[in-house]
Design a protein around this motif. Structure first.
Motif, PDB file in Angstrom:
ATOM      1  N   PRO A  16       0.797  -1.230   0.000  1.00 54.56           N
ATOM      2  CA  PRO A  16       0.000   0.000   0.000  1.00 54.56           C
ATOM      3  C   PRO A  16       0.826   1.276   0.000  1.00 54.56           C
ATOM      4  CG  PRO A  16      -0.030  -1.029   2.175  1.00 54.56           C
ATOM      5  CD  PRO A  16       0.611  -2.010   1.246  1.00 54.56           C
ATOM      6  N   PHE A  17       2.089   1.214   0.481  1.00 57.10           N
ATOM      7  CA  PHE A  17       2.898   2.427   0.574  1.00 57.10           C
ATOM      8  C   PHE A  17       4.120   2.380  -0.338  1.00 57.10           C
ATOM      9  CE2 PHE A  17       1.369   1.800   5.148  1.00 57.10           C
ATOM     10  CZ  PHE A  17       0.145   2.407   4.878  1.00 57.10           C
ATOM     11  N   GLY A  18       4.147   1.442  -1.259  1.00 54.77           N
ATOM     12  CA  GLY A  18       5.326   1.234  -2.081  1.00 54.77           C
ATOM     13  C   GLY A  18       5.688   2.408  -2.971  1.00 54.77           C
ATOM     14  N   ALA A  19       4.702   3.222  -3.361  1.00 56.06           N
ATOM     15  CA  ALA A  19       4.963   4.318  -4.295  1.00 56.06           C
ATOM     16  C   ALA A  19       5.268   5.634  -3.590  1.00 56.06           C
ATOM     17  CB  ALA A  19       3.759   4.507  -5.219  1.00 56.06           C
ATOM     18  N   LEU A  20       5.295   5.640  -2.251  1.00 54.93           N
ATOM     19  CA  LEU A  20       5.480   6.884  -1.504  1.00 54.93           C
ATOM     20  C   LEU A  20       6.951   7.145  -1.206  1.00 54.93           C
ATOM     21  CD1 LEU A  20       2.578   6.469   1.090  1.00 54.93           C
ATOM     22  CD2 LEU A  20       2.523   7.705  -1.091  1.00 54.93           C
ATOM     23  N   ASP A  21       7.288   8.413  -1.003  1.00 58.44           N
ATOM     24  CA  ASP A  21       8.650   8.747  -0.595  1.00 58.44           C
ATOM     25  C   ASP A  21       8.889   8.275   0.836  1.00 58.44           C
ATOM     26  OD1 ASP A  21       8.371  11.189   1.426  1.00 58.44           O
ATOM     27  OD2 ASP A  21       6.926  11.524  -0.188  1.00 58.44           O
ATOM     28  N   SER A  22      10.147   8.239   1.252  1.00 59.50           N
ATOM     29  CA  SER A  22      10.525   7.613   2.522  1.00 59.50           C
ATOM     30  C   SER A  22       9.830   8.252   3.713  1.00 59.50           C
ATOM     31  CB  SER A  22      12.045   7.686   2.692  1.00 59.50           C
ATOM     32  OG  SER A  22      12.442   7.131   3.916  1.00 59.50           O
ATOM     33  N   LEU A  23       9.803   9.594   3.774  1.00 59.56           N
ATOM     34  CA  LEU A  23       9.193  10.272   4.913  1.00 59.56           C
ATOM     35  C   LEU A  23       7.701  10.027   4.963  1.00 59.56           C
ATOM     36  CD1 LEU A  23       9.375  12.142   7.332  1.00 59.56           C
ATOM     37  CD2 LEU A  23       9.207  14.098   5.765  1.00 59.56           C
ATOM     38  N   THR A  24       7.021  10.160   3.821  1.00 59.64           N
ATOM     39  CA  THR A  24       5.578   9.939   3.786  1.00 59.64           C
ATOM     40  C   THR A  24       5.257   8.489   4.127  1.00 59.64           C
ATOM     41  OG1 THR A  24       5.371  11.620   2.056  1.00 59.64           O
ATOM     42  CG2 THR A  24       3.504  10.150   2.371  1.00 59.64           C
ATOM     43  N   ARG A  25       6.083   7.578   3.647  1.00 58.36           N
ATOM     44  CA  ARG A  25       5.875   6.162   3.936  1.00 58.36           C
ATOM     45  C   ARG A  25       5.951   5.898   5.436  1.00 58.36           C
ATOM     46  NH1 ARG A  25       7.807   1.369   0.309  1.00 58.36           N
ATOM     47  NH2 ARG A  25       7.243  -0.420   1.595  1.00 58.36           N
ATOM     48  N   THR A  26       6.945   6.478   6.100  1.00 59.83           N
ATOM     49  CA  THR A  26       7.082   6.299   7.548  1.00 59.83           C
ATOM     50  C   THR A  26       5.874   6.855   8.277  1.00 59.83           C
ATOM     51  OG1 THR A  26       9.497   6.404   7.380  1.00 59.83           O
ATOM     52  CG2 THR A  26       8.532   6.819   9.542  1.00 59.83           C
ATOM     53  N   GLU A  27       5.407   8.037   7.853  1.00 60.24           N
ATOM     54  CA  GLU A  27       4.224   8.623   8.481  1.00 60.24           C
ATOM     55  C   GLU A  27       2.998   7.739   8.285  1.00 60.24           C
ATOM     56  OE1 GLU A  27       4.090  12.354   6.496  1.00 60.24           O
ATOM     57  OE2 GLU A  27       5.520  13.322   7.854  1.00 60.24           O
ATOM     58  N   MET A  28       2.857   7.158   7.096  1.00 61.00           N
ATOM     59  CA  MET A  28       1.717   6.297   6.811  1.00 61.00           C
ATOM     60  C   MET A  28       1.772   4.996   7.610  1.00 61.00           C
ATOM     61  SD  MET A  28      -0.496   7.684   4.821  1.00 61.00           S
ATOM     62  CE  MET A  28      -1.396   6.247   4.272  1.00 61.00           C
ATOM     63  N   GLN A  29       2.969   4.477   7.826  1.00 64.38           N
ATOM     64  CA  GLN A  29       3.099   3.270   8.643  1.00 64.38           C
ATOM     65  C   GLN A  29       2.629   3.523  10.067  1.00 64.38           C
ATOM     66  OE1 GLN A  29       7.266   2.551   8.091  1.00 64.38           O
ATOM     67  NE2 GLN A  29       6.999   1.573   6.109  1.00 64.38           N
ATOM     68  N   SER A  30       3.039   4.662  10.632  1.00 62.47           N
ATOM     69  CA  SER A  30       2.593   5.010  11.990  1.00 62.47           C
ATOM     70  C   SER A  30       1.089   5.223  12.025  1.00 62.47           C
ATOM     71  CB  SER A  30       3.315   6.276  12.468  1.00 62.47           C
ATOM     72  OG  SER A  30       4.692   6.062  12.595  1.00 62.47           O
ATOM     73  N   TRP A  31       0.558   5.895  11.002  1.00 63.35           N
ATOM     74  CA  TRP A  31      -0.888   6.119  10.940  1.00 63.35           C
ATOM     75  C   TRP A  31      -1.642   4.801  10.844  1.00 63.35           C
ATOM     76  CZ3 TRP A  31      -4.099   4.768   6.872  1.00 63.35           C
ATOM     77  CH2 TRP A  31      -5.427   5.186   6.996  1.00 63.35           C
TER      78      TRP A  31
END
Length: 269
Positions: free
Chosen positions: A169-184
């Protein structure tokens, strides 16, 4: 985490081959007996070398493909087909640019025959939880990458199915956004405790989010290892530096490196 009803997902000895171009070429076997389970309220990640068949398994769970042998079932005993109990979120958000964000999120409900106003009401209730309040009437082009993924996940969750299938689900996101999405995602999952199966190529993401990690072998895939992640929740981002976290990450990395070498050898020739 078990459920007294036994409403779990059972993936049982799946095999699958696909034909190759050319009349004389044998079919390529992708799955060679993949078996694992997921319990209600459990978050399970599936990892493995590229091309090993992870998305093929998910397509079967969602009812988009069938195995050559083996089966998938939901519930106790012989169970029943899984597709009616699954909501599937693919790698890309697939939001229609001409529809509002709200009308994108209700598409799955409309396909199931839910009246439009009822579907909108149910989706609107989730907009605050998904950090999308005020964007109901926006177009997807007005959203950031993380917001688009949250909208796609809302579209998945609002269908109110027992199992969420998340394919990178987060494969296309940049590193910072991906980390934020994982926490969310961890925070929202702890609130609702969905049964989740997630494909990821990010080992750290798998350890951070999961109760268990299923490692598939190189093609033709079998289950190479299952690793239980007995780390306390909620998991802060600082936990990724903890020795027990690093040890789990290294264990999974070692297995994947071994399988990646196998994928480049005779098995994939």
């Amino acid at each position: 985490m078990t459920d007294p009803r036994g409403d779990r997902i059972v993936v049982d000895s799946l095999t699958k081959s696909f034909p190759q171009p050319g009349r004389r070429r044998p079919a390529r076997q992708v799955l060679a007996g993949v078996s694992f389970t997921a319990q209600p309220g459990e978050f399970v990640s599936v990892i493995g070398p590229s091309g090993c068949g992870k998305s093929t398994v998910f397509a079967m769970l969602a009812g988009l493909d069938t195995p050559d042998s083996g089966g998938i079932r939901f519930g106790p005993g012989e169970g029943e087909p899984t597709a009616p109990h699954c909501a599937y979120m693919p790698q890309k958000d697939l939001l229609f640019p001409w529809r509002t964000v709200l009308d994108n999120t209700i598409l799955g409900l409309l396909v199931r025959g839910v009246p439009k106003e009822e579907a909108r009401r149910r989706a609107r209730e989730l907009f605050p939880v998904f950090g999308l309040s005020g964007f109901e009437d926006a177009r997807p082009s007005q959203l950031s990458g993380g917001m688009r993924q949250r909208a796609a996940m809302l579209r998945t969750v609002v269908q109110d199915r027992e199992l969420l299938l998340l394919d990178e689900p987060f494969g296309a996101l940049d590193s910072l956004t991906r980390t934020e999405m994982q926490s969310w995602l961890q925070d929202v999952w702890q609130r609702y405790r969905w049964m989740v199966l997630m494909i990821t190529h990010d080992i750290r993401e798998a350890v951070y989010l999961s109760d268990r990690v299923v490692v598939l072998s190189a093609r033709p895939a079998t289950v190479r290892r299952e690793v239980r992640v007995d780390l306390p929740r909620p998991r802060e981002l600082s936990m990724i530096a903890a020795p027990e976290f690093v040890a789990l990450e290294q264990e999974l990395l070692d297995v994947l490196h071994d399988e990646a070498r196998q994928a480049l050898g005779p098995r994939d020739s």
